[in-house]
Design an enzyme around this catalytic site. Structure first.
Site, short mmCIF file in Angstrom:
data_model
loop_
_atom_site.label_atom_id
_atom_site.label_comp_id
_atom_site.label_asym_id
_atom_site.label_seq_id
_atom_site.Cartn_x
_atom_site.Cartn_y
_atom_site.Cartn_z
N LYS A 187 -3.07 -18.23 -21.61
CA LYS A 187 -2.89 -17.02 -20.79
C LYS A 187 -2.95 -17.35 -19.30
O LYS A 187 -2.63 -16.53 -18.45
CB LYS A 187 -3.94 -15.96 -21.15
CG LYS A 187 -3.80 -15.44 -22.59
CD LYS A 187 -4.90 -14.42 -22.91
CE LYS A 187 -4.90 -13.99 -24.36
NZ LYS A 187 -3.88 -12.96 -24.68
N THR A 190 -0.41 -6.38 -24.76
CA THR A 190 -0.39 -4.92 -24.76
C THR A 190 -1.03 -4.37 -23.49
O THR A 190 -0.75 -3.24 -23.10
CB THR A 190 -1.12 -4.35 -26.00
OG1 THR A 190 -2.33 -5.08 -26.21
CG2 THR A 190 -0.25 -4.43 -27.23
N LYS A 241 -0.18 -1.02 -20.91
CA LYS A 241 -1.16 -0.05 -20.39
C LYS A 241 -1.11 -0.03 -18.86
O LYS A 241 -1.20 1.03 -18.24
CB LYS A 241 -2.57 -0.42 -20.86
CG LYS A 241 -2.77 -0.25 -22.35
CD LYS A 241 -3.95 -1.04 -22.88
CE LYS A 241 -3.83 -1.20 -24.39
NZ LYS A 241 -4.66 -2.27 -24.94
N HIS A 287 1.00 -12.39 -35.58
CA HIS A 287 0.60 -12.05 -34.21
C HIS A 287 0.44 -13.26 -33.30
O HIS A 287 -0.06 -13.12 -32.18
CB HIS A 287 -0.73 -11.30 -34.20
CG HIS A 287 -0.65 -9.91 -34.76
ND1 HIS A 287 -0.42 -8.80 -33.99
CD2 HIS A 287 -0.77 -9.47 -36.02
CE1 HIS A 287 -0.41 -7.72 -34.76
NE2 HIS A 287 -0.62 -8.11 -36.00
N LYS A 290 -7.88 -9.77 -20.16
CA LYS A 290 -7.47 -10.21 -21.50
C LYS A 290 -8.43 -11.30 -21.93
O LYS A 290 -9.20 -11.80 -21.12
CB LYS A 290 -6.03 -10.73 -21.49
CG LYS A 290 -5.74 -11.69 -20.32
CD LYS A 290 -4.26 -12.05 -20.22
CE LYS A 290 -3.41 -11.00 -19.54
NZ LYS A 290 -2.57 -10.24 -20.45
N ARG A 291 -8.38 -11.69 -23.21
CA ARG A 291 -9.22 -12.79 -23.66
C ARG A 291 -8.97 -14.01 -22.78
O ARG A 291 -7.86 -14.22 -22.31
CB ARG A 291 -8.94 -13.12 -25.12
CG ARG A 291 -9.51 -12.14 -26.11
CD ARG A 291 -10.99 -11.95 -25.96
NE ARG A 291 -11.71 -13.17 -26.28
CZ ARG A 291 -12.37 -13.39 -27.40
NH1 ARG A 291 -12.46 -12.45 -28.32
NH2 ARG A 291 -12.99 -14.53 -27.63
C1 26V Z 1 -6.57 -16.71 -32.05
C2 26V Z 1 -7.09 -17.96 -31.83
C3 26V Z 1 -8.30 -18.36 -32.53
C4 26V Z 1 -8.58 -19.83 -32.49
C5 26V Z 1 -8.28 -20.43 -31.15
C6 26V Z 1 -6.92 -20.15 -30.65
C7 26V Z 1 -6.46 -18.78 -30.91
C8 26V Z 1 -5.35 -18.32 -30.25
C9 26V Z 1 -4.85 -17.08 -30.47
C10 26V Z 1 -5.45 -16.27 -31.39
C11 26V Z 1 -4.86 -14.94 -31.57
C12 26V Z 1 -4.92 -14.37 -32.93
C13 26V Z 1 -4.09 -13.18 -33.12
C14 26V Z 1 -4.03 -12.25 -31.95
O1 26V Z 1 -4.99 -11.67 -31.53
N1 26V Z 1 -2.83 -12.05 -31.43
C15 26V Z 1 -2.53 -11.10 -30.37
O2 26V Z 1 -2.02 -9.94 -30.99
C16 26V Z 1 -1.66 -8.93 -30.07
C17 26V Z 1 -1.21 -7.74 -30.85
O3 26V Z 1 -0.03 -8.02 -31.52
C18 26V Z 1 -0.58 -9.44 -29.13
O4 26V Z 1 -0.28 -8.45 -28.18
C19 26V Z 1 -1.03 -10.71 -28.41
O5 26V Z 1 0.03 -11.23 -27.64
C20 26V Z 1 -1.51 -11.71 -29.43
O6 26V Z 1 -2.09 -12.84 -28.79
#
Ligand code: 26V
Length: 798
Positions: free
Chosen positions: A540, A642, A646, A348, A534-535
């Protein structure tokens, strides 16, 4: 199910009486909500039992979606909708002078996830059940979900989310399905008496894992699946022993909070414990179920498909091996064959810092047997692949490297399928991020573009739009989302365009009301509602949005009579508690909001609203009211996104870089119905290769950009003395990691085009219609059907 209003009212009154010994007159909304929940449960109880029994009788193959996050939001209205009794219940309550929406608000959001990853898992749960596919969730029942966000002086403050305080009406505790999970100690391999070896554990700490099952009600098809969440307890035989408060707490911590603080060693260790805990408990429970079917172990992969959602459940690989080796006594080769056939994995993210790696000493001391197995997997991989592909490729792909265990490598090597979540992302995995693995296992790589549970994001969240659809194209779209494309035929129909416009306006008024209640700021529904939800993460680029807002502010200050379509910029975002830069951006947005919202010289042309505590329920009010959907990540960084899907379903026009699923949204709606800007993926990689991006050049070359950036450090934006400098320096001294300055001019131009186009409301609504009508391919029903057919090989019961 069939239910008359009269029967519902009688059932409801009786439940209230039986459960709380109260009459209608003496009850409060909380009791009304609980009674409604209890009654809803009773309405689906039979279907749930039948679904479970049928699966067992038919020995159907089932999928298990292992995810450390689930983000379902509230369940009451969605359960009523799925049971087909939403309107009856709403009408019955109305007769009793009660309002379904008001009661539904008493349910706390189930927020056991951070963002897209967890919400996707919940959309998939909905679609599995609605498509009649036998699929279950497996995760952790955190006592505290994602923190509640408050703003104090513009800063994010995190408060605990104690969502279980008033009880959870949906879950069922399954005492008799508890299993034990072991941690730590030492392990020795001793002869098993028949020529093999078996592990002997010493000083292992044994904990009890208790499952809580939450039903997932399929959309009007009598199918009920379940999501199983595990909670930790001290084993009964230990209960008699004296344990100190600290010892008890150490156990309870394992399922206490979502994402423990990873800035300390103790926090990281806890996270690893969580990962093994739900993996081991889930796998043991599946293994027990399979054993109860009385089939030979060779049949395991033809009855069970296990999905590793991101790397957090990657310990499925060694844990399933452990069960097959140590419990079933299989040979390594046989166990490995079954493991790879059973497991599949989704990636992901491409961000390096988000790819999990665990130090060997942590894995070894916490999970000694599991570490032995990982070592053996790694050694066999090296021995098998080196002669085939040479040492360099093997060095880059092996599981244990430089003192750490690479979880993505473990998941790819130990499973038969690795997929990305949008076409662009899957291509990047194959060609760049996981290219070496692609060379090893080309047949394992595939794409499954994400989707959304459209029932929640249209029927539940947007009744006004749903009604327009019903009146225009009939109601079949509610069951078959492909039919939403029928709307395309009405592009020139002024009545329909007017109705769509009115529905949007209604939703903007509803959001405006909520904004007024929460922030005290009055916004006009005539303004463009420009939404980024979004986060909060640097990639982003909420900051790019903010720079544009500051530009508009400076434009208006320079010329108060400037003709401009009023804009309301709406943000919803939480920052990870230890992510300082993201928190800095939150503070800056809040201070800009404070500045513009109280400046009368702007004549209401510019408002900035940052809603606190963004969550699923808030999204359900914001999304239907959006005119513009901000999807502005640096190309190549957003795996899919996502909220983009929406928002388009709800008729917002997308303002986007060609990143993640935005590319496929463009393909679906056509270039003329989306606003694109910014660098493309090849251009971004071009900069990386040449290493010649110089943010300072953009600053010096563009006087507008200069004025905007200076506003962060010269007092124009008040109260950000420190934060303003952090932003300024990140962009100029640290060379702007996410190319914000490079994309600024092109973003401003796209925003200007939006403003120009919005003034032709007919044309705008036509574009909006095209977006709504093109969303079917982003239904998670479609996504889940291709997971079912291509990866899991499970079949619909319908
Ligand atoms: C986690 C972290 C944690 C440490 C700091 C940096 C960082 C950056 C990104 C993440 C994301 C972890 C996985 C995640 O949530 N991915 C999201 O998954 C969604 C469903 O597939 C997708 O739509 C998003 O684009 C993706 O960011």
């Amino acid at each position: 199910m069939k239910l008359s209003k009269k029967k519902f009212v009688a059932d409801f009154t009786r439940t209230l009486h039986e459960r709380f010994a109260l009459s209608l007159e003496d009850s409060s909304n909380y009791e009304f909500y609980m009674s409604l929940g209890i009654l809803t449960r009773a309405y689906y109880a039979k279907a749930w039992q039948k679904s479970t029994e049928q699966l067992k009788r038919n020995q159907s193959k089932q999928a298990y979606y292992f995810s450390i996050e689930f983000l379902p939001g509230k369940l009451l209205k969605s359960n009523l909708l799925s049971l087909g009794i939403y309107d009856t219940v709403a009408a019955g309550l109305k007769d009793l002078n009660l309002d379904l929406d008001e009661l539904a608000n008493y349910e706390p959001d189930m927020a056991l996830g951070n963002g897209g990853l967890g919400r996707l898992a919940s959309c998939f749960m909905d679609s599995l059940a609605s498509c009649g596919l036998p699929g279950n969730g497996n995760g952790i029942r955190y006592n505290y979900g994602l923190f509640k966000q408050k703003f104090v002086d513009g800063y994010q403050v995190e408060l605990p989310d104690s969502w279980l305080t008033s009880g959870n009406v949906w879950e069922v505790r399954k005492e008799n399905k508890a299993v034990e999970v072991g941690f730590g100690g030492e392990v020795y391999l001793v002869p098993d008496g028949s020529g093999g070896l078996q592990p002997l554990y010493e000083n292992q700490e044994i904990l009890r894992a208790i499952p809580y099952d939450t039903p997932v009600v399929g959309y009007q098809n009598d199918i009920i699946n379940q999501m199983r969440l595990w909670s930790v307890e001290i084993p009964l035989r230990e209960e008699g022993k004296y344990l100190t408060v600290e010892q008890r707490k150490a156990v309870e911590d394992i399922t206490a909070v979502l994402y423990p603080d990873d800035s300390s060693e103790a926090g990281r260790l806890l996270r690893l414990k969580q990962e093994y805990f739900f993996v081991s408990a889930g796998l043991q429970s599946i293994h027990n179920y399979f054993t109860s079917l009385g089939l030979p172990i060779e049949d395991f992969p033809s009855k069970v498909a296990i999905h590793i959602n991101d790397t957090h459940p990657a310990l499925c690989v060694p844990e399933l091996m452990r069960l097959l080796l140590d419990v079933n006594g299989l040979t390594w080769e046989k166990a490995w064959d079954l493991t790879v056939k059973t497991l599949s994995y989704t990636n992901h993210t491409i961000l390096q810092e988000a790819l999990e790696k665990w130090p060997i000493f942590m894995v070894q001391s916490l999970l000694p047997r599991i570490y032995q197995i990982i070592q053996e997997i790694d050694a066999r991989f090296v021995a098998e692949k080196t002669p085939q592909v040479g040492p360099t490729l093997v060095r880059n792909t092996r599981i244990i490297q430089d003192g750490v265990v690479h979880m993505a490598n473990l998941a790819i090597i130990g499973s038969h399928s690795t997929n990305g979540v949008a076409k662009l992302h899957s291509d990047l995995l194959k060609n760049v991020v996981l290219h070496d693995f692609y060379l090893l296992y080309p047949e394992r790589f595939n794409n499954k573009t994400n989707g959304i549970a459209h029932r929640r994001w249209s029927q539940l969240a947007n009744p006004a739009l749903s009604q327009v659809l019903d009146e225009t194209i009939g109601t079949t779209w509610r069951k078959n989302i492909e039919d939403i494309a029928l709307l395309k035929a009405y592009r020139e129909d002024d009545e329909v365009l007017k109705a769509l416009h009115a529905a949007k306006r209604h939703n903007k008024e509803r959001l405006g009301q909520l904004i007024l209640e929460k922030t005290g700021v009055r916004v006009s529904p005539d303004a463009i509602f420009d939404v980024q939800i979004k986060r909060l993460h640097a990639y982003k680029r909420q900051l790019l949005n903010l720079l544009h807002i500051v530009k508009l502010y400076l434009d208006l200050k320079g010329n108060p009579q400037l003709a401009m379509v009023p804009r309301v910029f709406i943000f919803g975002a939480k920052a990870a508690p230890s992510y300082d830069y993201a928190k800095t951006i939150i503070k800056c947005i809040n201070e800009v909001a404070n500045l513009v919202n109280h400046d009368d010289t702007l004549q209401g042309k510019l408002k900035v609203i940052f809603l606190e505590n963004y969550n699923v329920s808030l999204a359900e009010v914001i999304i239907p009211a959006a005119d513009v959907s901000e999807q502005i990540s640096l190309a190549s960084k957003e795996a899919s996104g996502t909220s983009n899907m929406k928002l388009m379903l709800n008729g917002a026009l997308t303002l986007a870089t060609l990143d993640g699923a935005n590319v496929e949204i463009r393909d679906a709606v056509g270039e003329e119905n989306i606003y694109l800007f910014g660098l493309t993926v090849p251009e971004v990689y071009g900069y990386y290769q040449r290493g010649d991006y110089c943010a300072m050049d953009y600053y010096h070359a563009d006087p507008v950009l200069q004025k905007v950036l200076n506003a962060f450090v010269n007092g124009v934006i008040p109260n950000i003395q420190q934060e303003g400098h952090v932003i300024f320096e990140s962009l100029l001294n640290y060379n702007d990691e996410y190319f914000v300055l490079r994309d600024f001019a092109s973003y401003v131009a796209a925003q200007a085009a939006i403003e120009a186009d919005y003034q032709n409301q007919r044309h705008w609504t036509q574009m909006s219609l095209q977006n709504i009508a093109s969303m079917a391919r982003f239904s998670s029903d479609r996504t889940i059907e291709s997971y079912a057919a291509d990866i899991w090989h499970i079949e619909s019961k319908q």
